[in-house]
Structure formats: structure tokens, C-alpha cells
Scaffold this motif. Structure first.
Motif, PDB file in Angstrom:
ATOM      1  N   ALA A   1       0.832  -1.211   0.000  1.00 17.86           N
ATOM      2  CA  ALA A   1       0.000   0.000   0.000  1.00 17.86           C
ATOM      3  C   ALA A   1       0.863   1.255   0.000  1.00 17.86           C
ATOM      4  O   ALA A   1       0.533   2.247  -0.664  1.00 17.86           O
ATOM      5  CB  ALA A   1      -0.924  -0.006   1.216  1.00 17.86           C
TER       6      ALA A   1
ATOM      7  N   MET B   1       0.897   4.273  -2.702  1.00 15.67           N
ATOM      8  CA  MET B   1       0.734   5.663  -2.289  1.00 15.67           C
ATOM      9  C   MET B   1       1.892   6.526  -2.769  1.00 15.67           C
ATOM     10  O   MET B   1       1.688   7.617  -3.307  1.00 15.67           O
ATOM     11  CB  MET B   1       0.656   5.742  -0.755  1.00 15.67           C
TER      12      MET B   1
ATOM     13  N   TRP C   1      -4.953  -2.281   4.685  1.00  9.26           N
ATOM     14  CA  TRP C   1      -6.227  -1.598   4.915  1.00  9.26           C
ATOM     15  C   TRP C   1      -6.052  -0.399   5.835  1.00  9.26           C
ATOM     16  O   TRP C   1      -6.675   0.650   5.642  1.00  9.26           O
ATOM     17  CB  TRP C   1      -7.255  -2.560   5.491  1.00  9.26           C
TER      18      TRP C   1
ATOM     19  N   LEU D   1      -4.369   2.456   3.769  1.00  9.90           N
ATOM     20  CA  LEU D   1      -5.271   3.060   2.801  1.00  9.90           C
ATOM     21  C   LEU D   1      -6.403   3.824   3.476  1.00  9.90           C
ATOM     22  O   LEU D   1      -6.847   4.867   2.976  1.00  9.90           O
ATOM     23  CB  LEU D   1      -5.841   1.985   1.878  1.00  9.90           C
TER      24      LEU D   1
ATOM     25  N   SER E   1      -5.170   7.256   4.309  1.00  9.69           N
ATOM     26  CA  SER E   1      -4.565   8.096   3.271  1.00  9.69           C
ATOM     27  C   SER E   1      -5.356   8.205   1.976  1.00  9.69           C
ATOM     28  O   SER E   1      -5.154   9.160   1.223  1.00  9.69           O
ATOM     29  CB  SER E   1      -3.164   7.564   2.945  1.00  9.69           C
ATOM     30  N   LEU E   2      -6.249   7.267   1.695  1.00  9.72           N
ATOM     31  CA  LEU E   2      -6.933   7.251   0.400  1.00  9.72           C
ATOM     32  C   LEU E   2      -7.743   8.516   0.118  1.00  9.72           C
ATOM     33  O   LEU E   2      -7.668   9.057  -1.000  1.00  9.72           O
ATOM     34  CB  LEU E   2      -7.825   6.013   0.298  1.00  9.72           C
TER      35      LEU E   2
ATOM     36  N   ILE F   1      -5.239  11.308  -0.807  1.00  3.91           N
ATOM     37  CA  ILE F   1      -4.595  11.093  -2.093  1.00  3.91           C
ATOM     38  C   ILE F   1      -5.577  11.314  -3.240  1.00  3.91           C
ATOM     39  O   ILE F   1      -5.211  11.851  -4.295  1.00  3.91           O
ATOM     40  CB  ILE F   1      -3.990   9.671  -2.144  1.00  3.91           C
ATOM     41  N   SER F   2      -6.836  10.915  -3.043  1.00  5.74           N
ATOM     42  CA  SER F   2      -7.860  11.161  -4.058  1.00  5.74           C
ATOM     43  C   SER F   2      -8.018  12.662  -4.313  1.00  5.74           C
ATOM     44  O   SER F   2      -8.181  13.109  -5.451  1.00  5.74           O
ATOM     45  CB  SER F   2      -9.195  10.565  -3.617  1.00  5.74           C
TER      46      SER F   2
ATOM     47  N   PHE G   1     -11.315   5.594   7.910  1.00  3.14           N
ATOM     48  CA  PHE G   1     -11.651   6.004   6.548  1.00  3.14           C
ATOM     49  C   PHE G   1     -12.723   7.088   6.552  1.00  3.14           C
ATOM     50  O   PHE G   1     -12.583   8.113   5.869  1.00  3.14           O
ATOM     51  CB  PHE G   1     -12.136   4.789   5.753  1.00  3.14           C
TER      52      PHE G   1
ATOM     53  N   CYS H   1     -12.408  10.965   5.393  1.00  2.00           N
ATOM     54  CA  CYS H   1     -13.287  11.545   4.370  1.00  2.00           C
ATOM     55  C   CYS H   1     -13.914  12.845   4.864  1.00  2.00           C
ATOM     56  O   CYS H   1     -13.954  13.853   4.137  1.00  2.00           O
ATOM     57  CB  CYS H   1     -14.389  10.553   3.997  1.00  2.00           C
TER      58      CYS H   1
END
Length: 282
Positions: free
Chosen positions: A35, A39, A90, A93, A96-97, A100-101, A256, A260
Motif C-alpha cells: 500500500a 501511495m 487496509w 489506505l 490516506s486514500l 490522495i484522491s 476512513f 473523508c
């Protein structure tokens, strides 16, 4: 296009170095290392040197805290927390997801709003990591963010003075570093100031939301052998009984969703602040 390919390649190589080191030192599992490689490739490819530096700063500071705790043998919450200190894919991500998005959206739109989303997301991840990892060292039991009653150390939804201060300074580290980076770039003074204020506030917000979701929605269990409240589905090699929360709401989902919301809040703040500045008479 050629420059973009070279940047992706540089990120891939650097990610492999960081991932391998983290795997050898037990900071990450195999999936966690993969992961990090993903990234690093994306951030280096779509971002600039300040965005890349923030990601390195996040991982480096988290690693330093891990090694410090290891020297102190701080394992008193090992039987309570859902996962150990070695982070899997998991976990990486989930933190950080969203950030990064937002960075990828900034690359394609060149809208500063999305750059703030990335920085704020990293600030939130740093604040949450510092708060949970350092807060567990507190000599006093944490208090539930909902009931303000004492709960077991390491249980999600707990807050302590030490953990709260750690969250603040974690968010401050990212926001101050961002301010330093963009202070020397051709960016307006107003925007430079926002690079300090918005990530700082959003990072603290993300840490609080993480605790709130952990206290209300994250699944918690009680051991049928010793009666201890835990986040683990098994305790003393026996199945535990779920007593509250949603069965699918693990700590990864909590991280997550809080990440968000942190990114979304930064978008909202920048949208409101920049549009207010454009209004006549302001």
C-alpha cells in the motif's frame, strides 16, 4: 508526459525503499508495504515536492513514535485494540486514500481547494496517529468522549489530555510544515495563511470525529472468559460477544470515514473563505 512517467518511477522506487524498511522493522505487514508503494507512486506522480514531503513526514514521525514505544515496552493495550502496531494495507489506505484522491483531483483540475483537501487529510491522519499512539502512554485512564467516564486504555472513543495534546501537535506539524513550504513559493499571502489555519483545524476535527465514531459506531465485544471489553472478535482464544456498535464498523472504517469528513470539511472551508473574499466590499 515523459516527466510524469519519471515522477511515477521515482515514487515507485522510493516507495519500495520505504516499504522494505518498514516491513523489516515491523512497522508494516506485506500488504501495508504494498500500500505504501502504491501511495508513494501516486503522490510522487501527481504531486509536487511539498506534497511528497508531507507524506514522508507523516510516516517518519509515526515510525519514530513506534520505536519510542517499543523501547518503553508500551504494550498494555495489546489485548484490547483490534490490530497490533504493525499496520496492514487496509490501515494504510483507510488513513490516506481520501487525501490522495483529493491530490489527484487537484492535478487534473488545478483547483486549490483539492490541494487543501490533501494537506488536511494528511494532518488528520497525523493527528489521529499521534493521539492514539502517544495517548496510550498516559498514566491515567482515558475518558469516553460521549459519557466522560473512564474506559480501558486503548479502547476506541477514549480521550486523554496527553492524547489530545499529541493530536494537536501532530496536526500542527503538518500545517506548519505546509506553511513553510508554500511561504517560499509564488503564492498569495492570504492563501499561505490558509495553508496553516485550515489543515490545523481540520486535523484536530478529524481526530475528534475518529474518537466520536469509535465511541458510537465501532463494534465492541466482551470476553466470555475474563469479561474484558475489547475490540477483538476473539479473546483468550474464544469468541467474544458483541455488545454495541455495528458489526462491520471496524477501526479501519472509522479511520476512513473520519478521513473523508476531514477532507470534505477542508473543501467546505476553502470554498466559503475564498468566495467570501471575492465578494464586493470584502
Amino acid at each position: 508526459m515523459t516527466i510524469l512517467v519519471y515522477k511515477f518511477l521515482l515514487g515507485f522506487i522510493t516507495g519500495n525503499i520505504i516499504g522494505l524498511f518498514s516491513y523489516i522493522t515491523h512497522l508494516l505487514t506485506k500488504s501495508g508495504a504494498l500500500a505504501v508503494i502504491l501511495m508513494a507512486t501516486v503522490v510522487c506522480g501527481f504531486g509536487s515536492w511539498p506534497t511528497w514531503g508531507l507524506l514522508i513526514l507523516f510516516f517518519a514521525s509515526s515510525g519514530c513514535i513506534y520505536f519510542l514505544k517499543k523501547r518503553m515496552n508500551a504494550t498494555k493495550a495489546a489485548s484490547i485494540v483490534e490490530k497490533g502496531h504493525t499496520r496492514d494495507g487496509w490501515q494504510v489506505l483507510a488513513n490516506s486514500l481520501p487525501a490522495i484522491s483529493s491530490l489527484v483531483l487537484f492535478y487534473y483540475t488545478e483547483n486549490q481547494l483539492f490541494l487543501f483537501g490533501y494537506v488536511s487529510g494528511i494532518a488528520g491522519a497525523t493527528a489521529d496517529t499521534w493521539g492514539s499512539e502517544i495517548g496510550i502512554l498516559s498514566k491515567r485512564h482515558p475518558l469516553s468522549i460521549i459519557s466522560f467516564k473512564q474506559i480501558e486504555t486503548g479502547l476506541s472513543g477514549g480521550v486523554s489530555m496527553l492524547g489530545s495534546l499529541a493530536s494537536f501537535f501532530g496536526s500542527l506539524l503538518i500545517s506548519f510544515t505546509t506553511w513553510l513550504c508554500y511561504r517560499w513559493l509564488p503564492v498569495s499571502e492570504h492563501l499561505t495563511t490558509l495553508f496553516f489555519i485550515v489543515p490545523l483545524l481540520c486535523g484536530i476535527f478529524g481526530s475528534l470525529v475518529d474518537s466520536l465514531l469509535g465511541a458510537t459506531l465501532q463494534a465492541k465485544y466482551r470476553c466470555t472468559i475474563c469479561g474484558q471489553l475489547t475490540e477483538q472478535k476473539q479473546h483468550h482464544q474464544q469468541e467474544t460477544n458483541q455488545i454495541n456498535g455495528l458489526s462491520w464498523m471496524t477501526n479501519d472504517w472509522v479511520n476512513f470515514f473520519s478521513s473523508c469528513l476531514t477532507v470534505l470539511l477542508s473543501w467546505l472551508l476553502i470554498f466559503l473563505l475564498t468566495n467570501r473574499r471575492k465578494e464586493p466590499g470584502t
